[in-house]
Design a protein around this motif. Structure first.
Motif, mmCIF file in Angstrom:
data_model
loop_
_atom_site.group_PDB
_atom_site.id
_atom_site.type_symbol
_atom_site.label_atom_id
_atom_site.label_comp_id
_atom_site.label_asym_id
_atom_site.label_seq_id
_atom_site.Cartn_x
_atom_site.Cartn_y
_atom_site.Cartn_z
ATOM 1 N N GLY A 177 90.878 31.262 4.905
ATOM 2 C CA GLY A 177 90.206 30.425 5.894
ATOM 3 C C GLY A 177 91.109 30.100 7.077
ATOM 4 O O GLY A 177 90.666 30.086 8.228
ATOM 5 N N LEU A 178 92.393 29.870 6.796
ATOM 6 C CA LEU A 178 93.329 29.584 7.881
ATOM 7 C C LEU A 178 93.581 30.811 8.747
ATOM 8 O O LEU A 178 93.755 30.690 9.965
ATOM 9 C CB LEU A 178 94.658 29.063 7.339
ATOM 10 C CG LEU A 178 94.667 27.609 6.916
ATOM 11 C CD1 LEU A 178 96.065 27.196 6.494
ATOM 12 C CD2 LEU A 178 94.176 26.710 8.023
ATOM 13 N N LEU A 179 93.593 31.983 8.131
ATOM 14 C CA LEU A 179 93.741 33.206 8.914
ATOM 15 C C LEU A 179 92.578 33.333 9.895
ATOM 16 O O LEU A 179 92.775 33.628 11.074
ATOM 17 C CB LEU A 179 93.819 34.434 7.994
ATOM 18 C CG LEU A 179 93.962 35.781 8.684
ATOM 19 C CD1 LEU A 179 95.214 35.842 9.544
ATOM 20 C CD2 LEU A 179 93.967 36.898 7.643
ATOM 21 N N ALA A 180 91.371 33.062 9.431
ATOM 22 C CA ALA A 180 90.193 33.098 10.303
ATOM 23 C C ALA A 180 90.278 32.008 11.370
ATOM 24 O O ALA A 180 89.960 32.241 12.547
ATOM 25 C CB ALA A 180 88.918 32.946 9.476
ATOM 26 N N SER A 181 90.726 30.813 10.985
ATOM 27 C CA SER A 181 90.864 29.701 11.924
ATOM 28 C C SER A 181 91.889 30.026 13.003
ATOM 29 O O SER A 181 91.702 29.702 14.179
ATOM 30 C CB SER A 181 91.276 28.439 11.164
ATOM 31 O OG SER A 181 91.620 27.404 12.043
ATOM 32 N N ASP A 238 105.625 17.377 18.854
ATOM 33 C CA ASP A 238 105.475 18.709 19.419
ATOM 34 C C ASP A 238 105.264 19.723 18.293
ATOM 35 O O ASP A 238 105.101 19.341 17.131
ATOM 36 C CB ASP A 238 106.674 19.064 20.307
ATOM 37 C CG ASP A 238 108.005 19.094 19.568
ATOM 38 O OD1 ASP A 238 108.019 19.058 18.311
ATOM 39 O OD2 ASP A 238 109.040 19.156 20.246
ATOM 40 N N THR A 239 105.250 20.983 18.640
ATOM 41 C CA THR A 239 104.998 22.007 17.619
ATOM 42 C C THR A 239 106.080 22.005 16.543
ATOM 43 O O THR A 239 105.786 22.254 15.377
ATOM 44 C CB THR A 239 104.879 23.410 18.251
ATOM 45 O OG1 THR A 239 106.051 23.683 19.009
ATOM 46 C CG2 THR A 239 103.662 23.504 19.145
ATOM 47 N N HIS A 247 95.215 18.102 12.639
ATOM 48 C CA HIS A 247 95.671 17.168 13.669
ATOM 49 C C HIS A 247 96.341 17.928 14.808
ATOM 50 O O HIS A 247 96.110 17.632 15.988
ATOM 51 C CB HIS A 247 96.631 16.157 13.025
ATOM 52 C CG HIS A 247 96.940 14.986 13.874
ATOM 53 N ND1 HIS A 247 98.150 14.842 14.505
ATOM 54 C CD2 HIS A 247 96.213 13.887 14.200
ATOM 55 C CE1 HIS A 247 98.157 13.711 15.180
ATOM 56 N NE2 HIS A 247 96.996 13.105 15.002
ATOM 57 N N ALA A 248 97.159 18.913 14.466
ATOM 58 C CA ALA A 248 97.843 19.721 15.484
ATOM 59 C C ALA A 248 96.844 20.504 16.334
ATOM 60 O O ALA A 248 97.016 20.629 17.546
ATOM 61 C CB ALA A 248 98.838 20.676 14.820
ATOM 62 N N VAL A 249 95.798 21.016 15.691
ATOM 63 C CA VAL A 249 94.759 21.741 16.436
ATOM 64 C C VAL A 249 94.089 20.802 17.440
ATOM 65 O O VAL A 249 93.901 21.157 18.610
ATOM 66 C CB VAL A 249 93.728 22.384 15.472
ATOM 67 C CG1 VAL A 249 92.514 22.885 16.220
ATOM 68 C CG2 VAL A 249 94.373 23.518 14.676
ATOM 69 N N LEU A 250 93.754 19.608 16.997
ATOM 70 C CA LEU A 250 93.115 18.628 17.895
ATOM 71 C C LEU A 250 94.013 18.255 19.072
ATOM 72 O O LEU A 250 93.532 18.050 20.186
ATOM 73 C CB LEU A 250 92.728 17.370 17.125
ATOM 74 C CG LEU A 250 91.568 17.505 16.154
ATOM 75 C CD1 LEU A 250 91.392 16.214 15.359
ATOM 76 C CD2 LEU A 250 90.283 17.845 16.900
ATOM 77 N N LYS A 251 95.304 18.170 18.808
ATOM 78 C CA LYS A 251 96.267 17.791 19.848
ATOM 79 C C LYS A 251 96.759 18.996 20.653
ATOM 80 O O LYS A 251 97.634 18.853 21.499
ATOM 81 C CB LYS A 251 97.476 17.087 19.214
ATOM 82 C CG LYS A 251 97.159 15.774 18.555
ATOM 83 C CD LYS A 251 96.979 14.715 19.593
ATOM 84 C CE LYS A 251 96.875 13.350 18.935
ATOM 85 N NZ LYS A 251 96.903 12.295 19.921
ATOM 86 N N ARG A 252 96.216 20.165 20.350
ATOM 87 C CA ARG A 252 96.624 21.419 21.005
ATOM 88 C C ARG A 252 98.107 21.710 20.811
ATOM 89 O O ARG A 252 98.817 22.132 21.728
ATOM 90 C CB ARG A 252 96.255 21.417 22.476
ATOM 91 C CG ARG A 252 94.767 21.272 22.719
ATOM 92 C CD ARG A 252 94.410 21.652 24.137
ATOM 93 N NE ARG A 252 93.026 21.401 24.462
ATOM 94 C CZ ARG A 252 92.001 22.179 24.101
ATOM 95 N NH1 ARG A 252 92.208 23.243 23.392
ATOM 96 N NH2 ARG A 252 90.771 21.872 24.467
#
Length: 149
Positions: A114-118, A59-60, A84-89
């Motif tokens: 880049g992560l801020l933009a993501s 989980d998160t 991986h977390a992004v893919l798994k929502r």
């Protein structure tokens, strides 16, 4: 004490017939957090991997704790865990902030931006921790103007 992570790990992952404890996500998360607090990032990642192999869905909290354990040690794995977390929502602001902190600690200010933009692109609302860490990463690299963009 300093070895509390080892005791937590032993308790969490020992499934004996005497007490018939079957580790669940909370059990694994507790062990990951204990390892992270004990600066045992490699053990935290081993537990995370073992949890997945045990057919439990991280989980998160699992992701954020595993990522946090990488701060100051292995920012590439932290970034990989976020992906991986992004893919798994499972990527919420806590997971993003943990990854940003791991990258900030490694002086990767461009990746922090880049992560801020993501974060924004994935509809995760940045918070004050996100912005403070981004400003800190850019400031440490003498790129503070970038944090204003």
């Amino acid at each position: 004490g300093a070895r509390a992570w080892q005791h937590a790990l032993d308790l969490a992952l020992s499934s004996t017939c005497e007490i018939c404890i079957v580790p669940d996500v909370v059990t694994y998360n507790s062990a990951i957090v204990a390892c992270e607090r004990g600066s045992q990032w490699h053990h935290a990642l081993d537990i995370f991997t073992y949890m997945e192999q045990s057919c439990l869905e991280p989980d998160t909290t699992s992701y954020s704790s595993a990522v946090a354990s990488c701060a100051g040690h292995n920012p590439n794995i932290a970034s990989s865990l976020l992906s991986h977390a992004v893919l798994k929502r499972r990527a919420n602001i806590v997971v993003y902030n943990a990854t940003i902190e791991a990258l900030r600690a490694a002086h990767n200010w461009q990746e922090v931006l880049g992560l801020l933009a993501s974060c924004r692109a994935n509809r995760v609302l940045p918070d004050h921790i996100t912005y403070n860490s981004t400003i800190s990463a850019c400031g440490a690299a003498r790129q503070w103007e970038q944090s204003l963009a």
